[in-house]
Scaffold this active site. Sequence first.
Site, short mmCIF file in Angstrom:
data_model
loop_
_atom_site.label_atom_id
_atom_site.label_comp_id
_atom_site.label_asym_id
_atom_site.label_seq_id
_atom_site.Cartn_x
_atom_site.Cartn_y
_atom_site.Cartn_z
N HIS A 22 58.50 22.22 34.11
CA HIS A 22 57.22 22.50 34.77
C HIS A 22 56.30 23.43 33.99
O HIS A 22 55.18 23.68 34.42
CB HIS A 22 57.43 23.06 36.18
CG HIS A 22 57.84 24.51 36.20
ND1 HIS A 22 59.13 24.91 36.04
CD2 HIS A 22 57.10 25.65 36.32
CE1 HIS A 22 59.20 26.23 36.09
NE2 HIS A 22 57.98 26.70 36.26
C1 UD1 Z 1 54.26 29.20 39.07
C2 UD1 Z 1 54.47 30.42 38.18
C3 UD1 Z 1 55.69 30.19 37.29
C4 UD1 Z 1 56.91 29.82 38.12
C5 UD1 Z 1 56.56 28.61 38.99
C6 UD1 Z 1 57.73 28.20 39.85
C7 UD1 Z 1 52.37 31.54 37.49
C8 UD1 Z 1 51.44 31.79 36.38
N1 UD1 Z 1 53.33 30.62 37.27
O1 UD1 Z 1 53.97 28.08 38.22
O2 UD1 Z 1 55.97 31.40 36.59
O3 UD1 Z 1 57.97 29.50 37.25
O4 UD1 Z 1 55.45 28.96 39.81
O5 UD1 Z 1 57.52 26.94 40.42
O6 UD1 Z 1 52.25 32.17 38.51
N2 UD1 Z 1 50.94 22.73 43.27
C9 UD1 Z 1 51.14 21.90 44.34
N3 UD1 Z 1 51.70 22.42 45.47
C10 UD1 Z 1 52.05 23.72 45.58
C11 UD1 Z 1 51.84 24.58 44.48
C12 UD1 Z 1 51.29 24.06 43.34
O7 UD1 Z 1 50.83 20.72 44.28
O8 UD1 Z 1 52.58 24.12 46.64
C13 UD1 Z 1 50.36 22.18 42.03
C14 UD1 Z 1 48.87 22.37 41.93
O9 UD1 Z 1 48.33 21.28 41.27
C15 UD1 Z 1 48.77 23.60 41.04
C16 UD1 Z 1 49.96 23.41 40.12
O10 UD1 Z 1 50.95 22.81 40.93
O11 UD1 Z 1 47.56 23.69 40.37
C17 UD1 Z 1 50.49 24.67 39.51
O12 UD1 Z 1 50.81 25.62 40.53
P1 UD1 Z 1 50.74 27.19 40.20
O13 UD1 Z 1 51.22 27.97 41.37
O14 UD1 Z 1 49.42 27.55 39.65
O15 UD1 Z 1 51.77 27.36 39.00
P2 UD1 Z 1 53.26 26.79 38.80
O16 UD1 Z 1 53.23 25.79 37.71
O17 UD1 Z 1 53.89 26.38 40.09
#
Ligand code: UD1
Length: 371
Positions: A221
């Site tokens: 991821h």
């Molecule tokens: C975040 C953390 C990472 C951690 C990971 C665990 C940061 C910078 N990164 O990364 O350190 O390892 O969480 O999973 O804080 N999305 C959904 N549903 C959700 C949440 C996210 O669809 O419930 C999608 C959205 O398109 C979003 C993308 O995932 O833009 C990324 O989510 P985000 O929370 O920004 O970062 P992670 O990649 O999850």
Amino acid sequence: MSDGPIIHLVGARPQFVKAAAVLAQAGPRHQLMHTGQHYDAALSDVFFQQLGMPAPTWHLGVGSGSHGAQTGAMLAAIEQVLLAHPKGVMVVYGDTNSTVAGALAAVKLHWPVVHVEAGLRSFDRRMPEEINRVATDHISDLLLCPTQGAVAQLALEGLGDKAEFTGDVMLDLARTVAPIAASEDPVGRFLVTGEGPAPAPLDVLPPAARRKGGYALATVHRPANTDDPAKLAAIFGALADLPWPVLLPIHPRTQAAMARQGVAPPPGLHLVPPAGPLPFQALLAGAAKVFTDSGGVQKEALFAEVPCVTLRDTTEWTETLEGGWNVLVDADPAAIRAAALAPRPTTPAPIAAYGDGQAARLIVAAAERFG
Ligand code: UD1
């Protein structure tokens, strides 16, 4: 001594598991705040249900966004809550955008800040988590470290007088959750007994692979892997070419990146929905090897004594590398294959570097002493 709440701030999946272990040892002054960084049921609600976590006292509903927009929205929302309460203590976990937002909002209002999982460094400033770690450590008041290496790193940065070793709270969790996953979760029960029809997600595997050691488990991821189509395709191709079929619980970020970039999983690589903490723990314990770019999964594999192959070129969890229990391969297909074929390490897994599984109690005591 203040009389405000001791707020445990969470937002993303890895923080739910850490706070669950800590809150299990804590009294009513300790309360949970959820930023809403992760909001899908599969990434958030299921963790609360399966780990017996209390509902958050505050849910900020911030959701996804660019780093600046997301962190800024959290800062504003956290500040509003803190302003409405007498001064207490802010406890933040790990290295996500929620972590740095919680620490910054609190320190500006002179709330003492406790950072759990302090002192980790990958020395890779391209990773947002590295910026979040360094910034959070340097503005926090008490730095609780999972390893002695983290304590030493903080001393090098002039932060030694704020650092304390607690051990890793994920080891506490592994010790309590692993037996439950093996006996109560359908995936764990099936892998132990082999009785009855295979539950999801094992049922997507060829029948001969639906057993302990019959498959490999992968998670991918990190933006560095997901947002470069050549890298993502190289990782998928290498995983599909291993001696075992591979289960890949897919993060929504990766799913979106695949659709955007036209990357499809080859046969042999089985994409399944994100797993909750109990089935994930059961899948991990049953895997022949684990392939991951996550930080937490590297340690979960170590604690389950399953060899890990890390799809990055750095790790902040350097102790996992001892004896070959974890190997860094980046996205290089030849290195992924070589690590997959390497024999099982012969030295004991270096679990003791992460303490004795009693970190949660020390974290609760430290936060109470501090506030
Ligand atoms: C975040 C953390 C990472 C951690 C990971 C665990 C940061 C910078 N990164 O990364 O350190 O390892 O969480 O999973 O804080 N999305 C959904 N549903 C959700 C949440 C996210 O669809 O419930 C999608 C959205 O398109 C979003 C993308 O995932 O833009 C990324 O989510 P985000 O929370 O920004 O970062 P992670 O990649 O999850």
